[in-house]
Design an enzyme around this catalytic site. Structure first.
Site, PDB file in Angstrom:
ATOM      1  N   SER A 193     158.432  13.456  77.850  1.00  0.00           N
ATOM      2  CA  SER A 193     158.828  12.264  77.109  1.00  0.00           C
ATOM      3  C   SER A 193     159.330  12.624  75.709  1.00  0.00           C
ATOM      4  CB  SER A 193     157.666  11.278  77.006  1.00  0.00           C
ATOM      5  OG  SER A 193     158.065  10.202  76.202  1.00  0.00           O
TER       6      SER A 193
ATOM      7  N   HIS B 150     162.512  12.770  79.765  1.00  0.00           N
ATOM      8  CA  HIS B 150     162.234  11.342  79.952  1.00  0.00           C
ATOM      9  C   HIS B 150     162.594  10.599  78.670  1.00  0.00           C
ATOM     10  CE1 HIS B 150     159.963   7.992  81.815  1.00  0.00           C
ATOM     11  NE2 HIS B 150     159.535   7.730  80.582  1.00  0.00           N
TER      12      HIS B 150
ATOM     13  N   ASP C 218     162.646   7.174  76.719  1.00  0.00           N
ATOM     14  CA  ASP C 218     162.079   5.827  76.654  1.00  0.00           C
ATOM     15  C   ASP C 218     162.939   4.947  75.765  1.00  0.00           C
ATOM     16  OD1 ASP C 218     159.615   5.991  78.207  1.00  0.00           O
ATOM     17  OD2 ASP C 218     159.043   7.507  76.735  1.00  0.00           O
TER      18      ASP C 218
ATOM     19  N   MET D 111     163.623   1.357  74.235  1.00  0.00           N
ATOM     20  CA  MET D 111     162.884   0.106  73.976  1.00  0.00           C
ATOM     21  C   MET D 111     163.719  -0.795  73.071  1.00  0.00           C
ATOM     22  SD  MET D 111     159.230   1.788  73.060  1.00  0.00           S
ATOM     23  CE  MET D 111     158.538   3.134  74.037  1.00  0.00           C
TER      24      MET D 111
ATOM     25  N   HIS E  96     164.200   5.731  81.062  1.00  0.00           N
ATOM     26  CA  HIS E  96     163.256   4.641  81.335  1.00  0.00           C
ATOM     27  C   HIS E  96     163.606   3.469  80.427  1.00  0.00           C
ATOM     28  CE1 HIS E  96     158.726   3.301  81.067  1.00  0.00           C
ATOM     29  NE2 HIS E  96     159.482   2.408  81.675  1.00  0.00           N
TER      30      HIS E  96
ATOM     31  N   MET F 233     163.012   0.092  78.911  1.00  0.00           N
ATOM     32  CA  MET F 233     162.041  -0.978  78.644  1.00  0.00           C
ATOM     33  C   MET F 233     162.793  -2.026  77.838  1.00  0.00           C
ATOM     34  SD  MET F 233     158.818   1.473  77.879  1.00  0.00           S
ATOM     35  CE  MET F 233     159.889   2.879  77.686  1.00  0.00           C
TER      36      MET F 233
ATOM     37  N   MET G 131     153.502   2.456  85.748  1.00  0.00           N
ATOM     38  CA  MET G 131     153.046   2.672  84.368  1.00  0.00           C
ATOM     39  C   MET G 131     151.528   2.806  84.359  1.00  0.00           C
ATOM     40  SD  MET G 131     155.598   2.910  82.342  1.00  0.00           S
ATOM     41  CE  MET G 131     154.624   3.025  80.841  1.00  0.00           C
TER      42      MET G 131
ATOM     43  N   GLY H 188     155.355   0.838  75.667  1.00  0.00           N
ATOM     44  CA  GLY H 188     155.632   0.534  74.252  1.00  0.00           C
ATOM     45  C   GLY H 188     155.394   1.717  73.336  1.00  0.00           C
ATOM     46  N   PHE H 189     154.355   2.493  73.608  1.00  0.00           N
ATOM     47  CA  PHE H 189     153.998   3.571  72.684  1.00  0.00           C
ATOM     48  C   PHE H 189     153.516   4.814  73.431  1.00  0.00           C
ATOM     49  CE2 PHE H 189     153.538  -0.447  70.580  1.00  0.00           C
ATOM     50  CZ  PHE H 189     154.175  -0.234  69.360  1.00  0.00           C
ATOM     51  N   GLY H 190     153.797   5.970  72.844  1.00  0.00           N
ATOM     52  CA  GLY H 190     153.236   7.218  73.356  1.00  0.00           C
ATOM     53  C   GLY H 190     151.810   7.365  72.853  1.00  0.00           C
ATOM     54  N   GLY H 191     151.085   8.320  73.405  1.00  0.00           N
ATOM     55  CA  GLY H 191     149.764   8.665  72.885  1.00  0.00           C
ATOM     56  C   GLY H 191     148.638   7.707  73.247  1.00  0.00           C
TER      57      GLY H 191
ATOM     58  N   ASP I  81     153.457   7.399  84.268  1.00  0.00           N
ATOM     59  CA  ASP I  81     153.898   7.525  82.874  1.00  0.00           C
ATOM     60  C   ASP I  81     152.882   6.865  81.952  1.00  0.00           C
ATOM     61  OD1 ASP I  81     155.358   7.642  80.527  1.00  0.00           O
ATOM     62  OD2 ASP I  81     156.854   6.162  81.150  1.00  0.00           O
ATOM     63  N   GLY I  82     152.297   7.688  81.077  1.00  0.00           N
ATOM     64  CA  GLY I  82     151.371   7.181  80.079  1.00  0.00           C
ATOM     65  C   GLY I  82     150.011   7.842  80.166  1.00  0.00           C
ATOM     66  N   GLY I  83     149.665   8.587  79.123  1.00  0.00           N
ATOM     67  CA  GLY I  83     148.344   9.211  79.057  1.00  0.00           C
ATOM     68  C   GLY I  83     148.124  10.322  80.072  1.00  0.00           C
TER      69      GLY I  83
ATOM     70  N   GLY J 126     154.113  13.134  77.390  1.00  0.00           N
ATOM     71  CA  GLY J 126     154.635  13.209  76.035  1.00  0.00           C
ATOM     72  C   GLY J 126     153.683  13.967  75.141  1.00  0.00           C
TER      73      GLY J 126
END
Ligand code: DX5
Ligand code: ZN
Length: 220
Positions: free
Chosen positions: A8, A33, A35, A37, A66, A68, A137, A142-145, A175-177, A197
């Site tokens: 990411s 990737h 993102d 937004m 991706h 969003m 998802m 909306g946010f990384g991390g 995708d995510g965490g 990411g």
């Protein structure tokens, strides 16, 4: 077959994007990737077409976009022209799903549909025969991390079951965490494309971290 890893770009150092891309290439990462937004579909604004175009000029890596955004259909052609190899959009967006899938394919790009954590797995079933990939998802977009939401793996399992039932070989991206631990839960449930990411960019040895994700095999 090994998992594919998609890094990411949201976690990259934007001031030094070219050297970040070289680092990803040298780490054997499969895809980038992106993102995108719009500040409406999600509560954040990231980057868009000019950044994708610049990165496309600098690398041959697969560009995994991706979206969003509220009205993805309106922008498909431009993202394709600017270098996207895969375009993911959300079933929760305002665009007609089948029309958007067709628009992506008409551009010669791989089509992928995403669901947010609170959207049921069933929302993608009718589109599976037309998709190259489904993105489940594993955090609120909306946010990384953010931290991986464990309950989302049940949807990965249901979608993989449906794909098998239909005799398809659709990829399932999460995708995510994603990190070494959560990748195991996702792969156990049937995911084979891992977006990462913060875990990759914070790793002391990016190649080792990425190779670790690629080598995760189902343990149950
Ligand atoms: C969240 C994005 C993700 C995010 C992943 O809306 O879709 O791609 O950048 O970042 P990590 O791996 O840090 O959760
Ligand atoms: Zn993403």
């Amino acid at each position: 077959m090994k998992n594919l890893v998609s890094a990411s770009v949201l976690s990259a150092d934007m001031l030094n994007l070219e050297s970040e891309v070289r680092k990803l290439e040298n780490s054997g990462i499969d895809m980038l990737h992106f993102d995108v937004m719009d500040g409406v579909f999600v509560n954040n604004i990231s980057y868009g077409l000019p950044v994708l175009e610049a990165v496309n000029r600098a690398t041959d890596m697969t560009l995994d976009v991706h979206l969003m955004i509220t009205d993805p259909l309106k922008y498909i052609k431009r993202f394709a022209d600017f270098g996207a190899d895969i375009i993911t959009f959300h079933v929760e967006s305002e665009s007609d799903v089948m029309e958007t899938i067709n628009a992506i394919k008409e551009c010669g790009v791989k089509a992928s549909l995403s669901i947010k954590p609170n959207t049921p797995a069933e929302a993608v079933y009718e589109y599976l025969p037309y998709l190259d990939m489904v993105l489940v998802m594993t955090v609120e977009p909306g946010f990384g991390g953010q931290s991986f939401i464990p309950e989302t793996t049940e949807k990965v399992r249901l979608i993989r079951e449906k794909i098998n039932e239909l005799g398809l070989d659709t990829d399932i991206q999460v995708d995510g965490g994603i990190n070494a631990e959560t990748a195991q839960y996702a792969v156990n449930s049937g995911a084979n494309v891992l977006v990462s990411g913060s875990y990759l960019f914070k790793a002391e040895d990016m190649k080792k971290a990425s190779d670790g994700l690629k080598e995760v095999t189902p343990s149950v």
